[in-house]
Design a protein around this motif. Structure first.
Motif, short mmCIF file in Angstrom:
data_model
loop_
_atom_site.label_atom_id
_atom_site.label_comp_id
_atom_site.label_asym_id
_atom_site.label_seq_id
_atom_site.Cartn_x
_atom_site.Cartn_y
_atom_site.Cartn_z
N GLY A 40 0.82 -1.21 0.00
CA GLY A 40 0.00 0.00 0.00
C GLY A 40 0.85 1.25 0.00
O GLY A 40 2.05 1.21 0.29
N VAL A 195 -3.79 3.54 -0.05
CA VAL A 195 -4.36 2.99 -1.27
C VAL A 195 -3.59 1.74 -1.65
O VAL A 195 -2.35 1.73 -1.61
N ASP A 197 -3.87 -2.21 -4.13
CA ASP A 197 -4.53 -2.97 -5.19
C ASP A 197 -4.77 -4.40 -4.70
O ASP A 197 -3.83 -5.10 -4.31
N ASN A 203 -10.66 -10.44 -4.06
CA ASN A 203 -11.45 -9.23 -3.89
C ASN A 203 -12.77 -9.49 -3.16
O ASN A 203 -13.15 -8.75 -2.25
N GLN A 234 -9.00 -2.64 -12.52
CA GLN A 234 -8.04 -1.83 -13.26
C GLN A 234 -7.39 -2.67 -14.35
O GLN A 234 -7.19 -3.87 -14.20
N SER A 239 -6.80 -5.97 -11.06
CA SER A 239 -6.91 -5.82 -9.62
C SER A 239 -7.93 -4.73 -9.29
O SER A 239 -8.27 -3.90 -10.14
N LYS A 241 -8.94 -1.55 -6.78
CA LYS A 241 -8.34 -0.57 -5.88
C LYS A 241 -9.11 -0.51 -4.57
O LYS A 241 -10.34 -0.53 -4.54
N ARG A 243 -9.22 1.71 -0.88
CA ARG A 243 -8.82 2.93 -0.18
C ARG A 243 -9.33 2.85 1.24
O ARG A 243 -10.48 2.47 1.48
#
Length: 333
Positions: A40, A195, A197, A203, A234, A239, A241, A243
């Motif tokens: 990150g 941030v 990925d 996910n 992306q 991947s 993102k 945050r």
């Protein structure tokens, strides 16, 4: 080479083992979260560029790049002579408009009284009323002009919208600027975010648990909050993102620095021992295993996640065995 190094360490660390029973812990299996480690980057939640809102020449520029600025502090001062002159002009125009309005109000009242006495015609009354309405409109316009002049004058004093650090300065002292021209860029350290990925295959699990730990260079782990998973992948990595917010007080986190992000993706049974029980020397990981005869034996182990307080043991220890709780006390006693 690693085996030879391990043997040398074992031979060099013959220790006094008095009161060992009080210094050992039993190895147990615990259910712990299953973590996925990803990289990150720390970002500032607030980062902005302040631009000029009026024309003028820069006469004050008290801060430079890397300077710390308090909220509300003056960061750019413009020559305000033109704005001051415009303000005085608008004040005079408002005073004149008010005087005209006062005259027209008095005139309308006189004509209205005469009209009630049938001394003037309807057209004369209408003319007086029209003049009064024009004077009222002129006062409104003059007030608006005065307010705009005051606003333009305030634009000559550019202040920091929040406390932070100057990252870029786009102008120099004595330079003439126009509305819209950028002046200063800065960021706030009061609220930071990380941030990262998330690989596509993890996910869904990461979203389901929505739990993340941020591990710093000094081994400190902090819990991230307000996790936001972006709803699209992306390209070309596929991947997603992620945050998340992190507290900044006392952690010495700086925007742009790299951190390890541990995402919870499940639950599993693990063996975990105190950090003080594990000797770490380069790639070597070892613990003192104590047998029933109270004799310590140095044993190499394979570790997983390491925090400031605990070490996850992947292989080398079995439930029910006892290990020395504090490696340093065994080594040096």
């Amino acid at each position: 080479m690693r085996t030879l190094r391990f043997l040398l360490i074992a031979l060099a660390m013959v220790a006094s083992f008095n009161s060992l029973a009080q210094q050992t812990i039993e190895v147990t299996v615990e259910q712990q979260p299953e973590w996925l480690k990803i990289n990150g980057v720390v970002e500032a939640t607030q980062r902005s560029t302040v631009s000029a809102q009026t024309a003028g020449t820069i006469v004050e520029l008290p801060y430079d790049v890397d300077d710390t600025v308090e909220q509300g502090a003056l960061i750019v001062g413009l020559d305000d002579s033109e704005q001051q002159a415009r303000l005085q002009q608008r004040e005079a125009e408002l005073a004149s408009a008010k005087a005209t309005l006062d005259q027209n109000q008095k005139q309308f009242q006189r004509v209205q009284q005469l009209f009630q006495q049938n001394s003037v015609s309807t057209s004369e009354l209408d003319q007086a009323k029209t003049a009064l309405e024009r004077a009222q409109s002129s006062v409104k316009q003059a007030k608006a002009g005065l307010e705009e002049a005051r606003k333009q004058l305030s634009y000559t004093r550019v202040t920091a919208p929040y406390a932070g650090i100057v990252t870029d300065r786009w102008v120099e002292l004595g330079e003439s600027v126009q509305p819209g021209q950028r002046l200063i860029t800065g960021l706030s350290l009061e609220q930071l975010r990380v941030v990262a990925d998330v690989p596509q295959q993890f996910n869904t699990l990461a979203r389901d648990f929505s739990t993340a730990q941020i591990q710093l260079d000094n081994g400190v782990s902090i819990t991230a909050t307000a996790l936001t998973f972006f709803p699209y992948a992306q390209q070309p990595s596929h991947s997603f993102k992620l945050r998340m917010l992190v507290p900044s007080q006392g952690l010495r986190l700086l925007p742009g620095s790299a951190v390890d992000v541990w995402l919870k993706i499940g639950e599993r049974d693990v063996i975990q021992v105190p950090r003080s029980a594990v000797h770490i020397d380069g790639e070597l990981r070892a613990v003192y295993v104590v047998d029933k005869g109270n004799t310590p034996q140095l044993r190499q182990v394979y570790t997983g996640r390491i925090t400031r307080d605990h070490v996850e043991i992947l292989a080398g220890l079995n439930p029910g065995e006892r290990v020395a709780q504090d490696w340093s006390r065994i080594r040096y006693e």
